[in-house]
Design a protein around this motif. Structure first.
Motif, PDB file in Angstrom:
ATOM      1  N   ALA A  36      71.770 -16.397 152.981  1.00 34.80           N
ATOM      2  CA  ALA A  36      71.987 -15.409 151.930  1.00 34.80           C
ATOM      3  C   ALA A  36      70.727 -15.220 151.095  1.00 34.80           C
ATOM      4  O   ALA A  36      70.363 -14.092 150.739  1.00 34.80           O
ATOM      5  N   GLU A  37      70.040 -16.303 150.797  1.00 30.23           N
ATOM      6  CA  GLU A  37      68.806 -16.219 150.005  1.00 30.23           C
ATOM      7  C   GLU A  37      67.715 -15.478 150.771  1.00 30.23           C
ATOM      8  O   GLU A  37      66.994 -14.651 150.198  1.00 30.23           O
ATOM      9  N   ASN A  38      67.575 -15.772 152.059  1.00 28.24           N
ATOM     10  CA  ASN A  38      66.577 -15.076 152.875  1.00 28.24           C
ATOM     11  C   ASN A  38      66.875 -13.583 152.966  1.00 28.24           C
ATOM     12  O   ASN A  38      65.969 -12.742 152.929  1.00 28.24           O
ATOM     13  N   THR A  39      68.156 -13.249 153.082  1.00 30.52           N
ATOM     14  CA  THR A  39      68.547 -11.841 153.150  1.00 30.52           C
ATOM     15  C   THR A  39      68.186 -11.127 151.849  1.00 30.52           C
ATOM     16  O   THR A  39      67.620 -10.024 151.860  1.00 30.52           O
ATOM     17  N   ALA A  40      68.507 -11.764 150.733  1.00 28.08           N
ATOM     18  CA  ALA A  40      68.214 -11.163 149.437  1.00 28.08           C
ATOM     19  C   ALA A  40      66.721 -10.988 149.214  1.00 28.08           C
ATOM     20  O   ALA A  40      66.282 -10.039 148.556  1.00 28.08           O
ATOM     21  N   ALA A  41      65.928 -11.887 149.806  1.00 27.57           N
ATOM     22  CA  ALA A  41      64.478 -11.841 149.639  1.00 27.57           C
ATOM     23  C   ALA A  41      63.794 -11.002 150.712  1.00 27.57           C
ATOM     24  O   ALA A  41      62.562 -10.927 150.752  1.00 27.57           O
ATOM     25  N   GLY A  42      64.587 -10.358 151.566  1.00 28.93           N
ATOM     26  CA  GLY A  42      64.010  -9.551 152.643  1.00 28.93           C
ATOM     27  C   GLY A  42      63.366 -10.376 153.731  1.00 28.93           C
ATOM     28  O   GLY A  42      62.471  -9.906 154.428  1.00 28.93           O
ATOM     29  N   LYS A  43      63.824 -11.609 153.914  1.00 28.84           N
ATOM     30  CA  LYS A  43      63.245 -12.516 154.908  1.00 28.84           C
ATOM     31  C   LYS A  43      64.316 -12.999 155.890  1.00 28.84           C
ATOM     32  O   LYS A  43      64.344 -14.158 156.266  1.00 28.84           O
ATOM     33  N   ARG A  44      65.204 -12.080 156.265  1.00 31.77           N
ATOM     34  CA  ARG A  44      66.331 -12.478 157.117  1.00 31.77           C
ATOM     35  C   ARG A  44      65.872 -13.043 158.460  1.00 31.77           C
ATOM     36  O   ARG A  44      66.534 -13.884 159.045  1.00 31.77           O
ATOM     37  N   TRP A  45      64.732 -12.603 158.939  1.00 32.15           N
ATOM     38  CA  TRP A  45      64.262 -13.054 160.257  1.00 32.15           C
ATOM     39  C   TRP A  45      63.252 -14.184 160.135  1.00 32.15           C
ATOM     40  O   TRP A  45      62.362 -14.326 160.963  1.00 32.15           O
ATOM     41  N   THR A  46      63.416 -15.006 159.131  1.00 29.12           N
ATOM     42  CA  THR A  46      62.589 -16.200 158.943  1.00 29.12           C
ATOM     43  C   THR A  46      63.395 -17.422 159.358  1.00 29.12           C
ATOM     44  O   THR A  46      64.585 -17.521 159.043  1.00 29.12           O
TER      45      THR A  46
END
Length: 424
Positions: A36-46
């Protein structure tokens, strides 16, 4: 067929089970939170730090590369693994209780199948460049076979071209459902295409190793599965546009692609089934716990006859699927993948459908919550349903099973023109 496991396997079962209890299940909430945090930060594919941290724990406990068969372990010249298919089955089942857990042990698809492919069909140079870092968990990989324009369940339909030009192969084609292609750690594609469209039907295809950074590779979009995009792993649609690789990148030789695909997909299919049994077991456990705690119409859901019937049926179906998986794994070990092809096809039909049904019943017991991500069931169902397509759809496997079954009676056709005598 022996139904008991060796002391070695029992020890590994306990160690994997203890690891799941101590590290995997407690990390499910952290996994969801980090996503969820990666998605919010625009880093879903990390890649996720929780996975990387758990990998170090698994390696430290020597629970690493457990999938590696004996012959592949020898080719890879690596310690670890060295288990038979039958020995690996109960371990994969334990990992399968959480969809992302197998990656922690470096036992996840498509890397497992790709590692076996490179070990068995690659050159020493291929193994050094790609297999070693895959076994060490430093990189990930993808298998580029399926295409949107053709029915790829028949691999001879594949249209991607692999053309020899001097000391290079030039690749042009469109692929989709390429699992792992969205992961930033994906560094190599095992790519299947036609190198000679005029050759006999099963000798037209070849496979080449294509580094992910090669010019001409374009990732078009992630594909969602019932609303889930499986980031950061992902299933991508992509194109190869005049992608050039050295001629030495070919696996086994021109015209051997179909042969390699058959060798790769057998173990991959049964690994999926092993994990699905674990997923179904988890669903049944959640179903029983939820049914025992929820009250409807003055009594627990577990007291309802329909729930009891479903729990009983789930128990029967899971155990039947497990036994069929064990039989297929055992036959692969004692007679080889080719001899076991019917059994592999049967379990590939049975296990995904079984898991879908058991998870569906568990969702019903959970009520509206079963449809949400408050519980792991909706995501589990999406995963299980996908596997009724992956590595060949149900219909293809059923047709193959029927043909092999009918073939047993082919000799009887000319034995007598009279219909058989029946008593009813």
């Amino acid at each position: 067929m022996e139904f008991d496991f060796s002391p070695k396997v029992k020890d590994l079962q306990k160690r994997v089970s203890d690891f799941m209890d101590a590290h995997i299940f407690p990390a499910e909430a952290e996994y969801a939170r980090e996503m969820a945090e990666n998605t919010a930060a625009g880093k879903r594919w990390t890649h996720l730090e929780v996975i990387e941290r758990l990998k170090e724990k698994a390696r430290a406990q020597e629970l690493w590369n457990l999938f590696l068969p004996n012959d592949t372990a020898e080719l890879a010249k690596k310690k670890g693994g060295g288990l038979t298919n039958m020995e690996y089955a109960p371990l994969a089942e334990l990992m399968g209780r959480v969809p992302w857990a197998s990656e922690v042990f470096n036992c996840s698809a498509p890397d497992t199948g790709n590692m076996e492919t490179i070990a068995r069909y690659g050159s020493d140079a291929h193994r050094e460049e790609w297999l070693t870092p895959l076994l060490e968990g430093k990189i990930r990989s993808a298998f580029a076979m399926t295409e949107p324009a053709v029915a790829s369940s028949d691999a001879t339909n594949i249209e991607t071209r692999i053309e020899r030009q001097g000391d290079e192969y030039v690749i042009n084609g469109r692929k989709w459902w390429i699992s792992g292609a969205g992961d930033p750690r994906c560094k190599v594609f095992i790519t299947m295409g036609k190198s000679d469209p005029e050759a006999p039907k099963h000798s037209q295809q070849s496979m080449v190793l294509v580094p992910a950074g090669t010019p001409g590779i374009k990732i078009l979009r992630p594909l969602s599965v019932m609303g889930y995009d499986d980031a950061p792993h992902g299933h991508m649609e992509m194109v190869f546009e005049n992608v050039r690789v050295p001629a030495s990148s070919i696996l086994l030789g021109e015209g051997r692609g179909f042969e390699i695909a058959q060798g790769r997909l057998g173990p991959g299919r049964i690994h999926h089934c092993m994990r699905l049994i674990g997923l179904a077991e988890r669903a049944l456990e959640l179903m029983c716990r939820r049914a025992s705690s929820r009250v409807a119409f003055g009594k627990t859901v577990a007291s309802q006859t329909v729930t009891q019937e479903r729990i009983a049926e789930a128990r029967c179906r899971i155990d039947m699927a497990r036994l069929l998986t064990f039989k297929a794994a055992w036959l692969m070990d004692v007679a080889g993948n080719k001899v076991a092809k019917t059994d592999i096809a049967m379990i590939k039909v049975v296990a995904p459908s079984m898991a879908c049904q058991v998870i569906d019943w568990a969702m019903q017991v959970h009520g509206g919550g079963g449809m949400s991500d408050d519980f792991p069931l909706a995501y589990a169902y999406a995963n299980a349903r996908t596997l009724r397509f992956a590595d060949g759809p149900d219909e293809v496997h059923r047709n193959a099973i029927a043909k092999w079954e009918l073939g047993k009676y082919a000799a009887d056709r000319t034995a007598s023109a009279e219909p058989p005598v029946t008593r009813f």
